[in-house]
Structures are given as structure tokens and as C-alpha cells.
Design a protein around this motif. Structure first.
Motif, short mmCIF file in Angstrom:
data_model
loop_
_atom_site.label_atom_id
_atom_site.label_comp_id
_atom_site.label_asym_id
_atom_site.label_seq_id
_atom_site.Cartn_x
_atom_site.Cartn_y
_atom_site.Cartn_z
N ASN A 243 0.83 -1.21 0.00
CA ASN A 243 0.00 0.00 0.00
C ASN A 243 0.86 1.26 0.00
OD1 ASN A 243 -2.51 -1.33 0.11
ND2 ASN A 243 -2.36 -1.56 2.33
N TYR A 244 0.35 2.32 -0.61
CA TYR A 244 1.01 3.62 -0.58
C TYR A 244 -0.02 4.69 -0.95
CZ TYR A 244 1.51 1.64 -5.27
OH TYR A 244 1.28 0.97 -6.46
N GLY A 245 0.19 5.90 -0.43
CA GLY A 245 -0.77 6.96 -0.68
C GLY A 245 -0.24 8.32 -0.28
N ILE A 246 -1.17 9.23 0.01
CA ILE A 246 -0.83 10.60 0.39
C ILE A 246 -1.88 11.09 1.38
CG2 ILE A 246 -2.10 11.58 -1.57
CD1 ILE A 246 0.02 13.79 -1.67
N GLY A 247 -1.45 11.78 2.44
CA GLY A 247 -2.41 12.20 3.45
C GLY A 247 -1.90 13.29 4.37
N ASN A 248 -2.77 13.69 5.28
CA ASN A 248 -2.44 14.62 6.36
C ASN A 248 -2.90 14.01 7.67
OD1 ASN A 248 -2.75 16.71 3.93
ND2 ASN A 248 -1.53 17.68 5.53
N GLU A 249 -2.17 14.32 8.73
CA GLU A 249 -2.53 13.81 10.05
C GLU A 249 -2.16 14.85 11.10
OE1 GLU A 249 -1.56 9.57 11.63
OE2 GLU A 249 -0.13 10.96 12.55
N TRP A 250 -3.12 15.17 11.97
CA TRP A 250 -2.91 16.20 12.98
C TRP A 250 -2.97 15.58 14.37
CZ3 TRP A 250 -6.32 16.48 8.89
CH2 TRP A 250 -5.98 17.37 7.86
N THR A 251 -2.04 15.96 15.23
CA THR A 251 -1.97 15.45 16.59
C THR A 251 -2.08 16.61 17.58
OG1 THR A 251 -0.55 13.61 15.89
CG2 THR A 251 -0.60 14.12 18.24
N ALA A 252 -3.02 16.50 18.50
CA ALA A 252 -3.23 17.54 19.50
C ALA A 252 -2.32 17.32 20.70
CB ALA A 252 -4.69 17.54 19.95
N ASP A 253 -2.06 18.40 21.45
CA ASP A 253 -1.17 18.25 22.60
C ASP A 253 -1.82 17.51 23.76
OD1 ASP A 253 -2.90 20.22 23.42
OD2 ASP A 253 -1.41 21.82 23.49
N TRP A 254 -3.15 17.27 23.70
CA TRP A 254 -3.80 16.46 24.73
C TRP A 254 -3.83 14.98 24.35
CZ3 TRP A 254 -8.13 14.14 22.64
CH2 TRP A 254 -8.72 14.78 21.54
N GLY A 255 -3.26 14.61 23.18
CA GLY A 255 -3.08 13.20 22.84
C GLY A 255 -3.88 12.70 21.66
N GLY A 256 -5.01 13.35 21.35
CA GLY A 256 -5.84 12.87 20.24
C GLY A 256 -5.19 13.13 18.89
#
Length: 242
Positions: free
Chosen positions: A173-186
Motif C-alpha cells: 500500500n502507498y498513498g498521500i495524506g495529512n494527520e494532525w496530533t493535539a497536545d492532549w493526545g488525540g
């Protein structure tokens, strides 16, 4: 099927709650314009703030992967909603995902006595994945991985002959994306597009009942190979890290 739909409903409810948290929680540290600059394509590493720093401060995380629009999403994810366990990092994240679920579809059947009819079938999808992500900055990333997908057609019927069909593929598998991480862990991610290359495949067709002919056996084998490399858009990942 009711149990499966209930589980899917719970997953969507959790996703909705997490999205609301990201919208209204004042302590979020999302990636900024630097996602595509700063530590971006040229630097290849984290930009030293926001989601990249939050990932670096985590030891592990657990979450889910699903598709929100079945007609466009990766069919495995929208059906099985795998659970994933990951070790996050500023530049790399590695993890493991596993899940299964049932999918209903209909197909055309033919017999000399009744002509063409429509049959309903429940298919079981099972996914096992070893995944990774490489981040260009805070959130922009390239997801990749090695997957084992199993597709089972129990009691598949054609022209009065019943088979159990099992199709197994390994896929890169391979792709393209965005991922956001909050400072409270989520964390919340969207893989805008993911495709793959089939590395190997195996088909098992077991005759259960009825008078088998060359035509029915050929149709059973053809049904399994109708499935190609799994591809999809708008794949959602969400969960919590610590």
C-alpha cells in the motif's frame, strides 16, 4: 449483520466526538503552513513544532481506520474498520492494524429452469497490516505498508451449485495524506488517496453441494478474481496517544 452495523455506528459516533473535540478544544496544536514548507519537502523532517512535536512526545497510540463514503473509500477500511496500534515519531510512525467485517452485495445467477435471477451474498473481509508513515513537516505524510487481505464468500451459489470461496492477497500500500496530533493526545488523519500493488494472490474454491460443471467452477473462480488491488479515497484514522 445487526451486530456489525451497531459496531460501525459506535465507530462513527466516536469519530464524530473526536472531530468535535478537535474543533472546540482550545489546546490544539495543528500543523500550520509549514506542513508544506519549513520542514517540508526539501527538509524531509519535522519542523520542530505542532503535530510533529506532539507525536515525538508520545510513546504509543491506539486508534481506528475507516472509510466515511463506501462508494469512494477503500472497501476494506469502510467494511472492517481495523483497530491500529502505533509507535509515533516526529518523522516516522510505524504500526499494526487488524479488523474484519461483512459486506452485502448482489450478483446475477443463471439456471436453465429459471433463467437469470439475482442472488444476495454476504462477504467477509479481514485485514492484517504492517504500516508506516513518513512525514514532511507537521502533518503532510506518505502512508505505506504491507497488507494481507482475506475475502470469504460462504455458501456462494450459482446455477444450483454451492461453493465456499476464499481469496487471499498480499498488497503493498502507498498513498498521500495529512494527520494532525493535539497536545492532549488525540489525533485525526485523512488519507486523501491510497492505492496498492498486489504482490501475491491465492484462490480456494471448495465444492459443497449440487452438480458441479465446468461452467459453475469457472464462474466461482472468476468471482474471486474480480477483486483487484484495494484502492480508495478519504480514509479516516483517529485515536489517542500517550
Amino acid at each position: 449483520m445487526k451486530k456489525f452495523r451497531d459496531r460501525r455506528f459506535v465507530c462513527y459516533r466516536k469519530l464524530f466526538a473526536l472531530c468535535l473535540s478537535f474543533l472546540f478544544c482550545g489546546s490544539l496544536s495543528f500543523a500550520q503552513v509549514q506542513d508544506f514548507g519549513g520542514g517540508g519537502f526539501g527538509g524531509g523532517g519535522g519542523s520542530g513544532g505542532g503535530s510533529a512535536t506532539n507525536r515525538l512526545n508520545q510513546t504509543a497510540r491506539i486508534g481506528f481506520k475507516t472509510g466515511i463514503m463506501k462508494w469512494k473509500s477503500h472497501l476494506i477500511y469502510s467494511t472492517a474498520s481495523p483497530t491500529q496500534i502505533e509507535i509515533p515519531g516526529e518523522v516516522w510512525t510505524i504500526g499494526y492494524a487488524q479488523g474484519s467485517g461483512d459486506y452485502d452485495y448482489s450478483y446475477s445467477d443463471y439456471s436453465e429452469s429459471e433463467g437469470y435471477t439475482t442472488n444476495s451474498q454476504s462477504i467477509n473481509f479481514a485485514a492484517t497490516e504492517f504500516n508506516g508513515r513518513y512525514y514532511f513537516g507537521n502533518s503532510f505524510n506518505i502512508p505505506f505498508g504491507y497488507a494481507i487481505y482475506k475475502v470469504k464468500y460462504p455458501d456462494w451459489d450459482y446455477s444450483g451449485v454451492t461453493y465456499d470461496i476464499e481469496y487471499t492477497i498480499t498488497q503493498l500500500n502507498y498513498g498521500i495524506g495529512n494527520e494532525w496530533t493535539a497536545d492532549w493526545g488525540g489525533y485525526l488523519g485523512i488519507d486523501w488517496y491510497q492505492t496498492g500493488t498486489v504482490l501475491s494472490e491465492d484462490i480456494s474454491v471448495t465444492h459443497k453441494s449440487g452438480t458441479e460443471t465446468g461452467s459453475t467452477l469457472s464462474e466461482a473462480n472468476k468471482t474471486a478474481t474480480d477483486i483487484k488491488a484495494f484502492t480508495g479515497m478519504f480514509i479516516i484514522t483517529y485515536g489517542f496517544g500517550f
